[in-house]
Every structure is written in structure tokens, then in C-alpha cells.
Enzyme design. Structure first.
Site, mmCIF file in Angstrom:
data_model
loop_
_atom_site.group_PDB
_atom_site.id
_atom_site.type_symbol
_atom_site.label_atom_id
_atom_site.label_comp_id
_atom_site.label_asym_id
_atom_site.label_seq_id
_atom_site.Cartn_x
_atom_site.Cartn_y
_atom_site.Cartn_z
ATOM 1 C CD GLU A 177 -2.142 -6.395 4.684
ATOM 2 O OE1 GLU A 177 -2.420 -5.235 5.049
ATOM 3 O OE2 GLU A 177 -1.542 -6.641 3.617
ATOM 4 C CG HIS A 228 -4.016 -3.408 2.434
ATOM 5 N ND1 HIS A 228 -3.080 -3.086 3.398
ATOM 6 C CD2 HIS A 228 -4.591 -2.231 2.058
ATOM 7 C CE1 HIS A 228 -3.094 -1.782 3.611
ATOM 8 N NE2 HIS A 228 -3.998 -1.242 2.814
ATOM 9 C CB CYS A 273 -0.984 -0.037 1.162
ATOM 10 S SG CYS A 273 -2.330 1.163 0.987
#
Length: 211
Positions: free
Chosen positions: A186, A184, A79
Site C-alpha cells: 500500500e 508494504h 509486513c
């Protein structure tokens, strides 16, 4: 062992949790010297570019990251962490970045709502179709975004993925052993986990080849 860089502007716990699920050894550090003992580095980031660069400089991470990359250590920027890899950003003025990937960070110029927030699709650039970093990834796979600015790379060869949001923009970059993801991973379910796994394998390969 992967170092997750804590400079006060990152979503660290979710990244650490994702690496734990993949059984990738990692540690969170706010000490630049710790990067020397890591085999790879992750630079997360949320917030404004200028403030984040100030924090990196205050803690001494800026020069250490560039030094470790120059020595061949893999780095993943996530990001805002991806945006910091570039030469400069025009978010709230003009700010210098780490200068690892040539290019600049600009604001969306679209009639669609900004920030670009939510799930959107990836398209792999042709020159990276067979690269290990995209193993298990298909064109059209969805990942999760939250951002108002995006990267304009000077060299198309540095562009890994593109995404459409009123305009086609660079959603991931790859230059040698440096990777940047505007989304992102994750928070991007199985696709994001696969990409983190691929990065972990890059770290292992670079570590083996350097020994």
C-alpha cells in the site's frame, strides 16, 4: 468483499485507501465472525510479533483466520502480518505464530543498518515466474520496506520473492491461496498497487470456483 482485520496492530487506513483506488470492495472489522462473510482477508501489522499474537488471541482472530484459510479463503499478510503466518518468531524471546506457513522469523545478521528501511528490489523465484500473483511485476521492481526481522521458510516452494540487504532474504511468500509480503504494497506505488490488484483477482477466482 475483502475483510481487513483490525486487531489493534495494523496500518488499516492506508490499506483500505489502496483497495478503494483499485475499486476492490473491502471493510475493516474487529469481529472474527465477520470473516465468514468475506471472500478474502488481509492481515496488516506493525510492531512486535509477540504483542500482535497476543492481540489476535485476545480477540479470537487466531483460530478464525486458520479456520477460514483451511476452508480455502485467500489471505494476504502484510509486513508483521506476513511474519504472523509462520510457526514462530525470535523477536524479544520466542513466540508462536499462526502456523499457516512452516518456518520461523529471525533478525537480520548483516553489517548494514537495521531496521531495513526504504526502497529495495524484488526478485521472483523461478517456480513462480508465471504465476498470476506476479502478473505485471518485473525482476528489479522496487517496493517499500520497514523491518528488522525476516522469514526463513522451511520450504523453498513457499518463497515468492527474495530481496538483497547484506544477505538474500524472503520478501514474499505464496502457498496455495495464502500470500505474505514483508514490504508494504500500500506504500509501494504502482508495483504495490499491481500486487494488491493481483491479490484481488485471486480472491475473485477463489470465490467463483467455490460457488
Amino acid at each position: 468483499m475483502i475483510a481487513i482485520i483490525d486487531y489493534g496492530a495494523g496500518n488499516l487506513r492506508n490499506v483500505k485507501h489502496a483497495l478503494n483506488l483499485l475499486e476492490l470492495e473491502s471493510f475493516i472489522t474487529n469481529q472474527p465472525d465477520d470473516l465468514s462473510r468475506a471472500n478474502g482477508m488481509i492481515l496488516p501489522g506493525v510492531g512486535a510479533f509477540g504483542h500482535a499474537m497476543d492481540r489476535l488471541r485476545e480477540k479470537g482472530f487466531d483460530q478464525k483466520i486458520v479456520e477460514e484459510v483451511a476452508n480455502g479463503k485467500p489471505l494476504l499478510g502484510i509486513c508483521l502480518g506476513m511474519q504472523l503466518l509462520f510457526d514462530k518468531s525470535y523477536e524479544h524471546g520466542e513466540h508462536e505464530g499462526l502456523g499457516i506457513i512452516p518456518g520461523e522469523i529471525v533478525r537480520f545478521n548483516t553489517d548494514l543498518k537495521v531496521p531495513h528501511m526504504g526502497w529495495n528490489q524484488l526478485e521472483t523465484e523461478n517456480h513462480y515466474k508465471n504465476h498470476p500473483m506476479v502478473r505485471g511485476i518485473q525482476d528489479g521492481d522496487y517496493v517499500y520496506f520497514v523491518h528488522s526481522f525476516f522469514a526463513k521458510a522451511n520450504n523453498e516452494q513457499d518463497v515468492l520473492f527474495k530481496t538483497d540487504y547484506g544477505q538474500r532474504f524472503t520478501s514474499a511468500v505464496l502457498r496455495d491461496h495464502v500470500v505474505g509480503m514483508q514490504f508494504h504494497p500500500e506504500k509501494s506505488s504502482k508495483v504495490g498497487m499491481q500486487l494488491l490488484k493481483n491479490f484481488g483477482e485471486m480472491v475473485s477466482r477463489e470465490h467463483i470456483s467455490s460457488n
